[in-house]
Scaffold this active site. Structure first.
Site, PDB file in Angstrom:
ATOM      1  N   ASP A  18     -43.263-124.769  12.264  1.00 19.72           N
ATOM      2  CA  ASP A  18     -41.848-124.639  12.613  1.00 19.72           C
ATOM      3  C   ASP A  18     -41.463-125.807  13.515  1.00 19.72           C
ATOM      4  O   ASP A  18     -41.382-125.655  14.736  1.00 19.72           O
ATOM      5  CB  ASP A  18     -41.594-123.317  13.338  1.00 19.72           C
ATOM      6  N   ARG A  64     -43.477-128.735  18.954  1.00 19.24           N
ATOM      7  CA  ARG A  64     -44.640-127.840  18.872  1.00 19.24           C
ATOM      8  C   ARG A  64     -45.956-128.502  19.262  1.00 19.24           C
ATOM      9  O   ARG A  64     -46.881-127.817  19.678  1.00 19.24           O
ATOM     10  CB  ARG A  64     -44.782-127.311  17.444  1.00 19.24           C
ATOM     11  N   ARG A 115     -30.289-123.812  17.031  1.00 15.95           N
ATOM     12  CA  ARG A 115     -31.175-124.126  15.906  1.00 15.95           C
ATOM     13  C   ARG A 115     -30.370-124.457  14.653  1.00 15.95           C
ATOM     14  O   ARG A 115     -30.875-125.110  13.745  1.00 15.95           O
ATOM     15  CB  ARG A 115     -32.106-122.953  15.627  1.00 15.95           C
ATOM     16  N   LYS A 128     -33.793-122.087   5.559  1.00 13.50           N
ATOM     17  CA  LYS A 128     -33.899-120.732   6.100  1.00 13.50           C
ATOM     18  C   LYS A 128     -32.646-120.393   6.913  1.00 13.50           C
ATOM     19  O   LYS A 128     -31.919-121.304   7.324  1.00 13.50           O
ATOM     20  CB  LYS A 128     -35.167-120.610   6.951  1.00 13.50           C
ATOM     21  N   HIS A 150     -36.772-110.703  15.378  1.00 12.67           N
ATOM     22  CA  HIS A 150     -38.127-110.599  15.924  1.00 12.67           C
ATOM     23  C   HIS A 150     -38.319-109.250  16.622  1.00 12.67           C
ATOM     24  O   HIS A 150     -39.456-108.784  16.769  1.00 12.67           O
ATOM     25  CB  HIS A 150     -38.387-111.711  16.946  1.00 12.67           C
ATOM     26  N   ASP A 187     -39.957-114.676   5.741  1.00 11.44           N
ATOM     27  CA  ASP A 187     -40.126-114.934   7.167  1.00 11.44           C
ATOM     28  C   ASP A 187     -41.361-114.149   7.608  1.00 11.44           C
ATOM     29  O   ASP A 187     -41.898-113.313   6.864  1.00 11.44           O
ATOM     30  CB  ASP A 187     -38.879-114.493   7.939  1.00 11.44           C
TER      31      ASP A 187
END
Length: 549
Positions: free
Chosen positions: A83, A91, A157, A187, A200, A272
Site C-alpha cells: 500500500d 511504507r 488518500r 480502489k 476497518h 480488500d
C-alpha cells in the site's frame, strides 16, 4: 495446522491468496504480529502454493532482500505488493515519501495541466522505486471520490472531491505506474468516498442506487479501466439498494453484475483485506473467502486464517458450490497480470541489477517530493513567528513516539526549538489536555505561561473511526486568541480542519497548511513561518515533553 496432504486443487486455490508479511527479516521485528505471518508460516504457505504477499515496514534495502527470499521460498512467480499510495517512502524507509493525492486534487482546481503532469510523475516515481525494491504490484490509485468531508478513512488518500479531478489524476498516476512496468490497483470499488464510517472497524452502509453510482462513484473506475488499470480492489460496504444482505466484497450483484457485466472489467479483482472488522464481525475466514470468490473476486487478500480459507474454497469447488471454471478463470487472469510485468523475478532482477547497490532515491525523486510540497503549501500569513524563551510548541500527533512523521530530528520539533519554543506533544492515546468547558477547552495551566505555536497532524487514518472529529480545535484556537497566546498555527494533513480553523483565525497570526506530514513538508512550512526570526540557542532545553509525563 496445515493439512497432511497437499492436493493439486489445494495448490491451485492457494495461488489466489495474498498474505501479509513484514518487510523486516526477523520475526521479532514484526510491527503487527497478529496479521504478519511468521517466517515459518510464510515459508510453508509459499511452498504450498500461496501466490501473493503484501508487505509493510522495513527499509528499502530490507525489502529488496525480503522479496528475493520470498521468491526463493515460493519457487514460482509471485505477486508482491504494498500500500504505497503516497510513494514507497510512506511504507519503507529510504524510499521517497510524497504528499497525499488530495494535494494534487486541490492544485487541479487551479492548474489542471500541471496537476496531471505531477500525478504522472508521482506514478513513475512510485512505480520505479517499487520495482527496484522487488515489488511488482502497487495497491493504488485510490479512485474514491471524497465527497464526504467527515469521511474518517479516505480523506487525503483520495485524488479529489469530484469525478473529473479523481478521474484525470488517477489515470495520470496509472500511466506513470505502467511506464515503470508494475501493476496498478484501483480502489475501493464501488466507492468508499461518501462513507462516515471506517470499514476497518465496522460495516458502512450506503443507500446509493445504481444511477447515483454511475453518475459519481463509478466514473473514476471507468476512466482508469479505459487507461488500462490491471486490477480493482473491492470495498467492504453494504450497498443496500444493490444487495441488502452482503457487503460489496461478497456480493455477486456488485462484482459480477456491475463490475464484470455492465462495466466489462476483465482484469484482476482483489478483495480488500478480509481481516477488517467489516467482514470478521459477521463471517469467519472460510465463509468470507468462499463468498468473495463466488461473488467474483479473483484474489483473496489477507484472510483471517489462510489455511481455513484454502480449505473452505477447496470444499466449495469440489462440491460444485462454485464452478471449477471460476477457478480456472481467476488463475488465467493472474497469469496474464504476471506476464504483463515480465512474469518472473529473473527479468526484473536483471533490469535493475546495475543499480542494486545504489540508493533507491534519485535526484529527480527528491526534486519531485520538494515540488509537490511547494505546490500544495498554503501560507495564510507568512509571519515571522516571534522568537521567545518561554514559548510552547504544542503538537498534536496521531500516536505515541516514535511515529513516522515525528522522529526526534523532525523539523516540527527542531526548528521551533531553535527559535526558543519548548515542545509538548498531545496524542490521542495519552492523557487528554481537554477540560469540560467548551469555550475554554484547553487546560492552559499545563502549558506554562508563554505564547503557543500550535501544530496539528490530522488526517483520515484507519482504525481511528470518528475520534478526531471530537477534538475541539476550533474552540482551542479561539481560546488561545482570547488569551493572546496563539503565536502561530500549522495544519498538516486534512484540508477540512484547516478550512474550519481559518474561519476563526485572527488577521495577522502566522499560519500555514500542508497536505503532507513528512519532514520535507514540515521543513518548508516552518521555514516560511520562522526563518525571518532570529534563531536562539536552546542547547540546554529538552527537545520535547509529552502530556503523558
Amino acid at each position: 495446522m496445515s493439512p497432511p496432504i497437499q492436493s493439486p486443487l489445494r495448490r491451485q486455490v492457494a495461488e489466489l491468496l495474498v498474505v501479509r508479511a513484514s518487510g523486516h527479516a526477523s520475526d521479532d521485528q514484526r510491527r503487527y504480529p497478529k496479521w504478519e505471518l511468521s517466517n515459518a508460516e510464510l515459508k510453508r504457505l509459499l511452498a504450498e502454493g500461496v501466490g501473493g504477499v503484501i508487505l509493510l515496514g522495513g527499509t528499502s534495502n530490507e525489502i529488496r532482500h525480503r522479496c528475493k527470499k520470498l521468491r526463493q521460498w515460493a519457487k514460482a512467480p509471485l505477486l508482491l505488493c504494498a500500500d504505497v499510495e503516497e510513494g514507497v517512502g510512506q511504507r519503507f524507509e529510504g524510499g521517497t515519501w510524497l504528499v497525499p493525492p488530495m494535494a494534487l486534487g486541490r492544485l487541479y482546481q487551479e492548474d489542471q495541466r500541471r496537476a496531471a503532469n505531477l500525478a504522472e510523475r508521482y506514478g513513475r516515481c512510485t512505480g520505479h522505486q517499487a520495482r527496484r525494491c522487488g515489488l511488482n504490484w502497487v495497491l493504488a490509485p485510490v479512485c474514491d471520490v471524497n465527497n464526504n468531508p467527515a469521511n474518517p478513512v479516505i480523506n487525503v488518500r483520495a485524488w479529489g472531491e469530484d469525478t473529473a479531478t479523481v478521474s484525470s489524476l488517477a489515470c495520470a498516476f496509472q500511466q506513470g505506474l505502467a511506464a515503470e512496468g508494475v501493476l496498478g490497483c484501483a480502489k475501493h470499488f464501488p466507492g468508499h468516498g461518501n462513507t462516515g464510517m471506517d470499514s476497518h472497524l465496522q460495516l458502512p452502509v450506503l443507500d446509493d442506487n445504481l444511477r447515483q453510482l454511475m453518475e459519481l462513484e463509478l466514473v473514476p473506475f471507468q476512466a482508469v479501466m479505459k487507461a488500462g488499470i490491471d486490477s480493482i480492489m473491492t470495498a467492504h460496504l453494504l450497498m443496500r439498494n444493490l444487495d441488502a444482505s452482503s457487503p460489496a466484497t461478497l456480493s455477486p450483484a456488485v462484482l459480477q453484475d456491475i463490475l464484470r457485466r455492465q462495466l466489462k472489467f476483465e482484469g484482476l479483482v482483489v478483495t480488500d483485506a478480509l481481516v477488517m472488522r467489516a467482514i470478521t464481525q459477521s463471517y469467519n475466514a472460510g465463509e468470507a473467502a468462499v463468498m468473495a470468490f463466488a461473488a467474483g473476486a479473483d484474489l483473496i487478500l489477507m484472510p483471517e486464517n489462510a489455511d481455513d480459507a484454502i480449505e473452505a474454497l477447496c470444499e466449495a469447488l469440489q462440491s460444485g458450490q462454485i464452478p471449477m471454471q471460476r477457478l480456472h478463470a481467476s488463475q488465467e487472469r493472474r497469469r496474464e497480470a504476471l506476464q504483463k510485468v515480465g512474469t518472473s523475478t529473473a527479468k526484473l532482477a536483471l533490469k535493475d541489477s546495475t543499480s542494486i547497490d545504489k540508493p533507491l532515491e534519485r535526484d529527480e525523486d527528491r526534486a519531485l517530493a520538494r515540488e509537490l510540497v511547494t505546490a500544495s503549501l498554503k501560507i495564510h500569513h507568512p509571519g515571522p513567528v516571534t522568537p521567545t524563551e518561554s514559548g510552547i510548541n504544542l503538537l498534536r500527533v496521531d500516536g505515541v513516539l516514535p511515529c513516522s512523521v515525528l522522529t526526534a530530528t523532525a523539523p516540527a520539533l527542531v526548528l521551533p526549538s531553535e527559535a526558543g519554543f519548548q515542545s509538548l506533544l498531545y496524542h490521542p492515546l495519552g492523557i487528554s489536555p481537554w477540560q469540560d468547558d467548551r469555550d475554554q477547552p484547553l487546560a492552559l495551566e499545563r502549558l506554562g505561561i508563554g505564547p503557543v505555536m500550535l501544530q496539528l497532524f490530522l488526517r483520515g487514518n484507519p482504525f481511528r473511526g470518528d475520534q478526531d472529529r471530537h477534538e475541539p480545535w476550533v474552540a482551542t484556537v479561539k481560546q488561545l486568541q482570547q488569551q493572546k497566546r496563539l503565536a502561530g498555527l500549522v495544519v498538516y494533513g486534512s484540508p477540512y480542519i484547516w478550512d474550519e480553523l481559518i474561519e476563526v483565525l485572527n488577521i495577522g497570526i502566522p499560519a500555514a497548511y500542508s497536505p503532507g506530514q513528512m519532514p520535507e513538508a514540515q521543513r518548508q512550512v516552518l521555514t516560511c513561518l520562522l526563518q525571518p526570526a532570529q534563531v536562539q540557542s536552546s542547547a540546554q532545553t529538552p527537545l520535547f515533553q509529552d502530556f503523558t509525563d
